[in-house]
Scaffold this active site. Structure first.
Site, PDB file in Angstrom:
ATOM      1  CE1 TYR A 117      -3.931  -1.472   8.424  1.00 42.30           C
ATOM      2  CE2 TYR A 117      -5.962  -2.551   9.096  1.00 42.30           C
ATOM      3  CZ  TYR A 117      -5.275  -1.693   8.253  1.00 42.30           C
ATOM      4  OH  TYR A 117      -5.941  -1.059   7.239  1.00 42.30           O
ATOM      5  CG  ASP A 119      -2.652  -1.447   5.185  1.00 40.21           C
ATOM      6  OD1 ASP A 119      -1.536  -2.001   5.232  1.00 40.21           O
ATOM      7  OD2 ASP A 119      -2.822  -0.235   5.393  1.00 40.21           O
ATOM      8  CD  GLU A 167      -3.281   0.518   1.945  1.00 38.86           C
ATOM      9  OE1 GLU A 167      -3.862   1.428   2.518  1.00 38.86           O
ATOM     10  OE2 GLU A 167      -3.612  -0.685   2.061  1.00 38.86           O
TER      11      GLU A 167
END
Length: 663
Positions: free
Chosen positions: A306, A106, A10
């Site tokens: 995350y 992600d 990403e």
């Protein structure tokens, strides 16, 4: 011909970290200003995107805000545009010779869509290439190697849910923003932004402010008795002063202990951080938007997991003791509190999901390695994590019930006996209250008795923390977007401060919409669309179907609007937002104006007959508050800069003080 392996991440720094974890012979290649990474021995390329490299937009012929009918705009077929041409070119170049493409963006809706957008570019030059997907929750060697050892398929339903959100938000946002901006006469840089989630959120803040403004305090009376070492309170409060005075007169010089209890109470540890709770706690130090940006940086650099997650239960795959041991080099005292237990059992929240674990530290950082704000967020995550594993706090809780001539009094006391997790999680203050040891039958002298007159208080304004909680409760936005919605309301000058106060424009927009198109301001419609997007992710609904339903919903709203009333009310309301007060020279309205040179100042509405002006700072965002100067009929002004809020106060007082100092 040797075929290549293309890995798509990403962001660039994630690409760099993943490349260095997977391969030993990484070389940095460049095309223009874009870096990407190559392992010659594996003929593998790792390319970092910049989030979405493709964007949706309306056809160019609909760009004119005043000439394009809104019904035509909302029914228009959206077009895709590549906004990062260099990255697109790199992807195509490598894709032509690739036999495997791995999506490593992600793992959430937005990440899946970002990966699918890149895949479409890849497949435009190599339609038969093999594609797989890796999912990870931390950019650490262990997590990345584990993810790449068990690739899965791309989840197109998940990507389509994000695509539906993107389309719906664009259609609703553009249509409603044009509607309000054109009819208020506020276009160009000063346009009025309206959105599917933004507007119901703004209504919450405006409605709360109206509650506060319309609140009528009511008097009530409470009775207290002071004893040696503590104060007790009569359990009832009275609306009638006469009734309270009658009871107050009955109180004698002593009181007898009717009941005394003492017990040990265990206080549960905080639950693991999900996104909502993390942002609520982080908002004590900075805006939720800034906190999330920092959390993402820490995640991409391998320091925390995350940060976009609903989960509040640690999965058994996380080696909690190993992490605590590693953290002991930076947080030795706190780690020891956890490790000294015979058995370590983490606390659990109510929500358990399988996509990502709660937010926890994945790497050890030293204070000097991070900026001040990065350290604040990292330390918050570390302390929360350690607190979830620490012993419970233990309190000595006491309660006494006393009687004086039939008048009851109650007092509570509590002392922290074992701090447990509270020694680690320093953000939650332990409030202790003294209450001496007593026994039933004790007779205590009343040192002083008090009858206090008090007033009921209005509800509090929403803080960043309480607003995020309310948005979650009403299903407004998602864990990943709520902080962005709040930031948009701040940047568009609808709200300011913390707790949040709405501007005059916010009142105008919400009040007009409540009268002409109330559906736009209610959370129900937005919550319904959120549920529809969940169904797309589950494969139970198709993206085009949900988008078309949302278009129809918006079309019905537009057709029900009284446009003449909308225009009149908006223009009157927006005008109020620029009024600072009454001109001290002629009694006209003082308004914020702009000179031909682009400099802002306060001038009189009766210009050129009245030339009264006041200077204003040229930098920062200007907010006219509701607070009026005690000396002049002028509202106080605040300026928001990158460093925070600066209270300028009354511009006239400010100018007179400056004049005095410089005379």
């Amino acid at each position: 011909m040797v075929m290549s392996w293309l890995i798509i991440t990403e962001k660039d720094n994630t690409a760099r970290r993943i490349a260095s974890i997977l391969f030993k012979d990484v070389k940095t290649l460049k095309k223009g200003r874009v870096s990407y990474y190559h392992s010659p021995s594996n003929d593998a390329y790792v390319v970092g995107l910049k989030g979405h490299i493709v964007e949706l937009d309306f056809p160019k012929e609909l760009n004119n805000w005043t000439k394009t009918p809104l019904e035509k705009l909302l029914q228009a077929e959206l077009v895709k545009k590549v906004k990062e041409r260099t990255i697109s070119s790199i992807l195509k170049e490598i894709a032509k010779k690739a036999d495997r493409v791995t999506v490593a963006t992600d793992y959430d809706r937005e990440g899946e869509l970002i990966g699918v957008e890149a895949l479409e570019i890849v497949k435009s030059v190599n339609p038969t290439v093999k594609v797989d997907r890796v999912r990870y929750s931390a950019v650490t060697e262990k997590e990345i190697r584990s993810a790449f050892s068990k690739p899965v398929k791309v989840d197109f339903n998940l990507a389509n849910a994000a695509l539906a959100r993107q389309k719906i938000d664009l259609i609703w946002g553009a249509t409603l923003t044009r509607l309000i901006s054109v009819h208020s006469g506020r276009m160009g840089k000063d346009f009025l932004s309206v959105g599917r989630v933004q507007t119901p959120t703004l209504r919450l803040i405006v409605d709360r402010e109206l509650e506060i403004q319309n609140f009528k305090p009511e008097k009530y009376y409470e009775i207290f008795a002071e004893f040696e070492g503590f104060i007790a309170k009569h359990p009832k409060r009275y609306g009638s002063k006469e009734e309270a005075e009658k009871l107050f007169a009955k109180i004698g010089e002593t009181a007898k202990v009717e009941e005394f209890t003492r017990r040990r109470m265990e206080e549960n540890r905080p639950t693991p951080f999900n996104t909502t709770e993390f942002l609520r706690e982080a908002s004590k130090f900075m805006s939720p938007h800034k906190a999330m940006n920092i959390a993402e940086t820490l995640y991409m650099n391998g320091y925390i997991s995350y940060p976009r997650t609903d989960n509040t239960v640690y999965p058994p795959t996380i080696n909690l003791i190993e992490i605590v041991s590693a953290l002991s080099s930076v947080f030795p005292r706190e780690a020891q509190i956890v490790l000294s237990q015979d058995k370590i059992t983490p606390s659990r929240g109510r929500r358990e999901t399988k996509d990502h674990p709660p937010i926890y530290p994945t790497g050890v950082a030293k204070r000097g390695e991070l900026s001040k704000d990065e350290w604040t967020i990292y330390e918050l995550v570390v302390r929360r994590f350690l607190a979830t594993l620490a012993p419970k706090a233990v309190w000595d809780v006491r309660r006494v019930v006393l009687d004086s001539n039939g008048v009851k009094f109650v007092a509570n006391g509590r002392q922290l006996v074992e701090a447990g997790w509270r020694d680690i999680y320093i953000y939650s203050k332990a409030e202790e209250t003294e209450l001496p040891l007593l026994k039933k039958g004790d007779v205590l002298r009343i040192l002083k008795k008090r009858l206090e007159e008090k007033e009921t208080k209005p509800p509090g304004r929403y803080s960043a923390s309480s607003l995020i909680k309310m948005m979650e409760k009403l299903n407004l936005g998602t864990k990943s977007t709520r902080h962005e919605i709040i930031q948009k309301l701040v940047s568009r000058r609808y709200i300011h401060g913390n707790p949040f106060r709405p501007s005059e424009t916010a009142f105008s927009v919400i009040n007009v919409l409540k009268e002409t198109a109330e559906t736009i301001t209610l959370p129900d419609m937005t919550a319904k669309l959120e549920n529809e997007m969940d169904l797309i992710a589950e494969g139970k609904k198709r993206e085009p179907e949900v988008v078309d339903e949302s278009r129809e919903m918006l079309l019905q709203i537009l057709r029900a609007i009284d446009y003449r009333k909308l225009s009149k009310d908006l223009r009157e309301g927006v005008k109020k937002d620029k009024i600072v007060g009454k001109c001290p020279e002629c009694g006209g309205e003082l308004v914020v104006r702009q000179s031909k040179a682009g400099k802002r100042f306060i001038g009189c509405s009766n210009y050129p007959d009245c030339t009264f002006t006041l200077p204003l700072p040229q930098n920062g965002t200007l907010y006219i508050t509701a607070k009026q100067c005690k000396e002049h009929e002028i509202k106080e002004v605040k300026i928001r800069t990158k460093k925070g809020y600066w209270n300028l106060g009354c511009p006239y007082c400010n100018y007179l003080n400056w004049k005095k100092e410089n005379s």
